[in-house]
Design a protein around this motif. Structure first.
Motif, PDB file in Angstrom:
ATOM      1  N   MET A 121       0.948  -1.381  -0.072  1.00  0.00           N
ATOM      2  CA  MET A 121      -0.089   0.016   0.110  1.00  0.00           C
ATOM      3  C   MET A 121       1.059   1.265   0.046  1.00  0.00           C
ATOM      4  O   MET A 121       1.968   1.549   0.812  1.00  0.00           O
ATOM      5  CB  MET A 121      -1.093   0.079   1.269  1.00  0.00           C
ATOM      6  CG  MET A 121      -1.709   1.202   1.304  1.00  0.00           C
ATOM      7  SD  MET A 121      -3.062   1.177   2.730  1.00  0.00           S
ATOM      8  CE  MET A 121      -3.924  -0.372   2.500  1.00  0.00           C
ATOM      9  N   SER A 122       0.670   2.062  -0.887  1.00  0.00           N
ATOM     10  CA  SER A 122       1.392   3.410  -0.940  1.00  0.00           C
ATOM     11  C   SER A 122       1.177   4.380   0.255  1.00  0.00           C
ATOM     12  O   SER A 122       0.044   4.224   0.827  1.00  0.00           O
ATOM     13  CB  SER A 122       1.217   4.265  -2.332  1.00  0.00           C
ATOM     14  OG  SER A 122      -0.212   4.436  -2.137  1.00  0.00           O
ATOM     15  N   GLU A 123       2.371   5.152   0.500  1.00  0.00           N
ATOM     16  CA  GLU A 123       2.061   5.842   1.692  1.00  0.00           C
ATOM     17  C   GLU A 123       1.376   7.222   1.226  1.00  0.00           C
ATOM     18  O   GLU A 123       1.587   7.620   0.144  1.00  0.00           O
ATOM     19  CB  GLU A 123       3.443   6.241   2.414  1.00  0.00           C
ATOM     20  CG  GLU A 123       4.168   5.218   2.837  1.00  0.00           C
ATOM     21  CD  GLU A 123       5.550   5.450   3.598  1.00  0.00           C
ATOM     22  OE1 GLU A 123       5.751   5.296   4.503  1.00  0.00           O
ATOM     23  OE2 GLU A 123       6.646   5.878   2.547  1.00  0.00           O
ATOM     24  N   SER A 124       0.462   7.701   2.247  1.00  0.00           N
ATOM     25  CA  SER A 124      -0.196   8.765   1.855  1.00  0.00           C
ATOM     26  C   SER A 124       0.844  10.110   2.020  1.00  0.00           C
ATOM     27  O   SER A 124       1.605  10.290   2.782  1.00  0.00           O
ATOM     28  CB  SER A 124      -1.425   8.893   2.999  1.00  0.00           C
ATOM     29  OG  SER A 124      -1.063   9.031   4.150  1.00  0.00           O
ATOM     30  N   LEU A 125       0.451  11.054   1.229  1.00  0.00           N
ATOM     31  CA  LEU A 125       1.245  12.327   1.248  1.00  0.00           C
ATOM     32  C   LEU A 125       0.294  13.429   1.746  1.00  0.00           C
ATOM     33  O   LEU A 125      -0.861  13.650   0.968  1.00  0.00           O
ATOM     34  CB  LEU A 125       1.715  12.375  -0.202  1.00  0.00           C
ATOM     35  CG  LEU A 125       2.484  13.763  -0.356  1.00  0.00           C
ATOM     36  CD1 LEU A 125       3.597  14.050   0.531  1.00  0.00           C
ATOM     37  CD2 LEU A 125       2.701  13.857  -1.789  1.00  0.00           C
ATOM     38  N   GLY A 126       0.568  14.327   2.325  1.00  0.00           N
ATOM     39  CA  GLY A 126       0.027  15.549   2.623  1.00  0.00           C
ATOM     40  C   GLY A 126       0.758  16.791   2.619  1.00  0.00           C
ATOM     41  O   GLY A 126       2.013  16.728   2.747  1.00  0.00           O
ATOM     42  N   ILE A 127       0.255  17.853   2.030  1.00  0.00           N
ATOM     43  CA  ILE A 127       1.232  18.832   1.468  1.00  0.00           C
ATOM     44  C   ILE A 127       0.626  20.008   1.915  1.00  0.00           C
ATOM     45  O   ILE A 127      -0.619  20.440   1.759  1.00  0.00           O
ATOM     46  CB  ILE A 127       1.275  19.125  -0.101  1.00  0.00           C
ATOM     47  CG1 ILE A 127       2.051  17.819  -0.917  1.00  0.00           C
ATOM     48  CG2 ILE A 127       1.888  20.418  -0.597  1.00  0.00           C
ATOM     49  CD1 ILE A 127       2.227  17.815  -2.304  1.00  0.00           C
ATOM     50  N   VAL A 128       1.389  20.995   2.652  1.00  0.00           N
ATOM     51  CA  VAL A 128       1.023  22.374   3.082  1.00  0.00           C
ATOM     52  C   VAL A 128       1.097  23.547   2.503  1.00  0.00           C
ATOM     53  O   VAL A 128       2.526  23.370   1.973  1.00  0.00           O
ATOM     54  CB  VAL A 128       1.134  22.550   4.674  1.00  0.00           C
ATOM     55  CG1 VAL A 128       0.960  23.731   5.166  1.00  0.00           C
ATOM     56  CG2 VAL A 128       0.709  21.458   5.722  1.00  0.00           C
ATOM     57  N   VAL A 129       0.428  24.304   2.134  1.00  0.00           N
ATOM     58  CA  VAL A 129       0.955  25.686   1.293  1.00  0.00           C
ATOM     59  C   VAL A 129       0.471  26.718   2.027  1.00  0.00           C
ATOM     60  O   VAL A 129      -0.808  27.220   2.481  1.00  0.00           O
ATOM     61  CB  VAL A 129       0.233  25.838   0.000  1.00  0.00           C
ATOM     62  CG1 VAL A 129       0.629  27.043  -0.641  1.00  0.00           C
ATOM     63  CG2 VAL A 129       0.573  24.521  -0.740  1.00  0.00           C
ATOM     64  N   SER A 153      -2.628  12.952  -1.099  1.00  0.00           N
ATOM     65  CA  SER A 153      -3.967  12.457  -0.442  1.00  0.00           C
ATOM     66  C   SER A 153      -4.789  14.033  -0.036  1.00  0.00           C
ATOM     67  O   SER A 153      -6.146  13.904   0.101  1.00  0.00           O
ATOM     68  CB  SER A 153      -3.746  11.731   0.702  1.00  0.00           C
ATOM     69  OG  SER A 153      -2.966  10.426   0.259  1.00  0.00           O
ATOM     70  N   THR A 154      -3.771  14.968   0.527  1.00  0.00           N
ATOM     71  CA  THR A 154      -4.212  16.111   1.241  1.00  0.00           C
ATOM     72  C   THR A 154      -3.633  17.265   0.619  1.00  0.00           C
ATOM     73  O   THR A 154      -2.334  17.432   0.842  1.00  0.00           O
ATOM     74  CB  THR A 154      -4.184  15.997   2.744  1.00  0.00           C
ATOM     75  OG1 THR A 154      -5.097  14.605   3.153  1.00  0.00           O
ATOM     76  CG2 THR A 154      -5.067  17.042   3.269  1.00  0.00           C
ATOM     77  N   PRO A 182     -12.829  25.606  -2.803  1.00  0.00           N
ATOM     78  CA  PRO A 182     -13.162  24.455  -3.780  1.00  0.00           C
ATOM     79  C   PRO A 182     -12.045  23.689  -4.194  1.00  0.00           C
ATOM     80  O   PRO A 182     -12.355  22.553  -4.691  1.00  0.00           O
ATOM     81  CB  PRO A 182     -14.129  25.315  -4.691  1.00  0.00           C
ATOM     82  CG  PRO A 182     -14.365  26.578  -4.263  1.00  0.00           C
ATOM     83  CD  PRO A 182     -13.011  27.053  -3.291  1.00  0.00           C
ATOM     84  N   VAL A 183     -10.876  24.128  -4.156  1.00  0.00           N
ATOM     85  CA  VAL A 183      -9.764  23.442  -5.093  1.00  0.00           C
ATOM     86  C   VAL A 183      -8.813  22.473  -3.836  1.00  0.00           C
ATOM     87  O   VAL A 183      -7.812  21.854  -4.650  1.00  0.00           O
ATOM     88  CB  VAL A 183      -8.957  24.319  -5.959  1.00  0.00           C
ATOM     89  CG1 VAL A 183      -9.929  25.200  -6.876  1.00  0.00           C
ATOM     90  CG2 VAL A 183      -8.158  25.236  -5.121  1.00  0.00           C
ATOM     91  N   VAL A 184      -9.025  22.660  -2.615  1.00  0.00           N
ATOM     92  CA  VAL A 184      -8.296  22.186  -1.647  1.00  0.00           C
ATOM     93  C   VAL A 184      -8.953  21.083  -1.039  1.00  0.00           C
ATOM     94  O   VAL A 184     -10.315  21.259  -0.957  1.00  0.00           O
ATOM     95  CB  VAL A 184      -7.568  23.167  -0.778  1.00  0.00           C
ATOM     96  CG1 VAL A 184      -6.648  24.220  -1.901  1.00  0.00           C
ATOM     97  CG2 VAL A 184      -8.404  23.921   0.024  1.00  0.00           C
TER      98      VAL A 184
END
Length: 256
Positions: free
Chosen positions: A1-9, A33-34, A52-54
């Motif tokens: 299972m691939s690891e989930s990735l979250g990106i903060v801007v 993922s997020t 709406p885009v995040v």
């Protein structure tokens, strides 16, 4: 299972069209993922364009500073890998993907973009004055800090969530000095740091004032050095529960 990735801007008074295009590129290239935007004191119109885009939008009613926004974003994510990228898109999504890949491939505990890496491609250089101030600061920091890097301040970094659980306990800088502190704390705690070459384009219309930012970094440097050395010199320091970071008031937009 691939690891989930979250990106903060983290964003304050962003160029809204550029930010929306950057988020679209991030989704297309990294498939996170997020995507979580930490937005400081925006107008209702700006927030309504971004929401709406995040996946998560956290709106602060006061200006936190870059570091405060990134820390709140990392604390709010529940993914396996955490990353952040500055809202001006100076580091394109393709380079951010390379930074993240070093963590995904377990070749680095902490992966940071580096404009000073010999393989980096600088598409549009800073002005001579901005570049001089940045070079002088980077050289000074490398001489004073226990963690030796060539570019502490590049606006793209990634790490595993469990690493942030430890590193985050020792981070306090709320402004632009946060990058410096983050790298210094990570190295002092024994995490391996990889500097990754990036494509990079200067955005002179960003909200970063080069003179005042350099002053802020200079003021923070000695304090960061003191705390990083304390971690390096005394393993027991790592077990001390630091004073909690102060929290501001937020309005709930998906991120609550």
């Amino acid at each position: 299972m691939s690891e989930s990735l979250g990106i903060v801007v983290p964003a304050y008074d962003p160029d809204i069209e550029a930010l929306l295009a950057y988020i679209e590129d991030i989704r297309a290239i990294l498939d996170p993922s997020t995507v979580r935007v930490e937005l400081d004191t925006p107008s209702d119109a700006v927030a309504s364009r971004i929401e709406p885009v995040v996946d998560e939008l956290n709106v602060a009613t006061q200006r936190r500073g870059k570091g405060g926004a990134v820390m709140d974003g990392f604390d709010g994510l529940s993914t396996d890998i955490l990353a952040f990228a500055d809202a001006d898109g100076s580091v394109p999504a393709s380079s951010l993907a390379t930074i993240v890949d070093h963590v995904r491939g377990e070749t680095a505990d902490v992966s940071i973009g580096s404009r000073r890496h010999p393989d980096s491609e600088i598409v549009d250089h800073q002005t001579v004055g901005r570049r001089f101030l940045g070079d002088v600061f980077a050289f000074t920091a490398r001489q004073l800090l226990p963690t030796k890097c060539y570019d502490y301040q590049c606006g793209a970094k990634a790490l595993r969530a469990e690493a942030w659980d430890e590193i985050g306990h020792h981070c306090y800088e709320s402004g632009f000095a946060w990058d410096l502190e983050f790298v210094s704390v990570a190295g002092s705690l024994g995490y391996g740091i990889t500097e990754v070459p990036v494509e990079w384009e200067d955005h002179p219309d960003s909200t970063v004032d080069p003179v005042w930012t350099t002053v802020e970094l200079g003021r923070a440097l000695l304090d960061v050095r003191r705390r990083a050395n304390a971690i390096s010199d005394s393993p027991r320091y790592r077990d001390i529960q630091p004073t909690p970071r102060s929290k501001l008031t937020y309005t709930g937009n998906n991120g609550d």
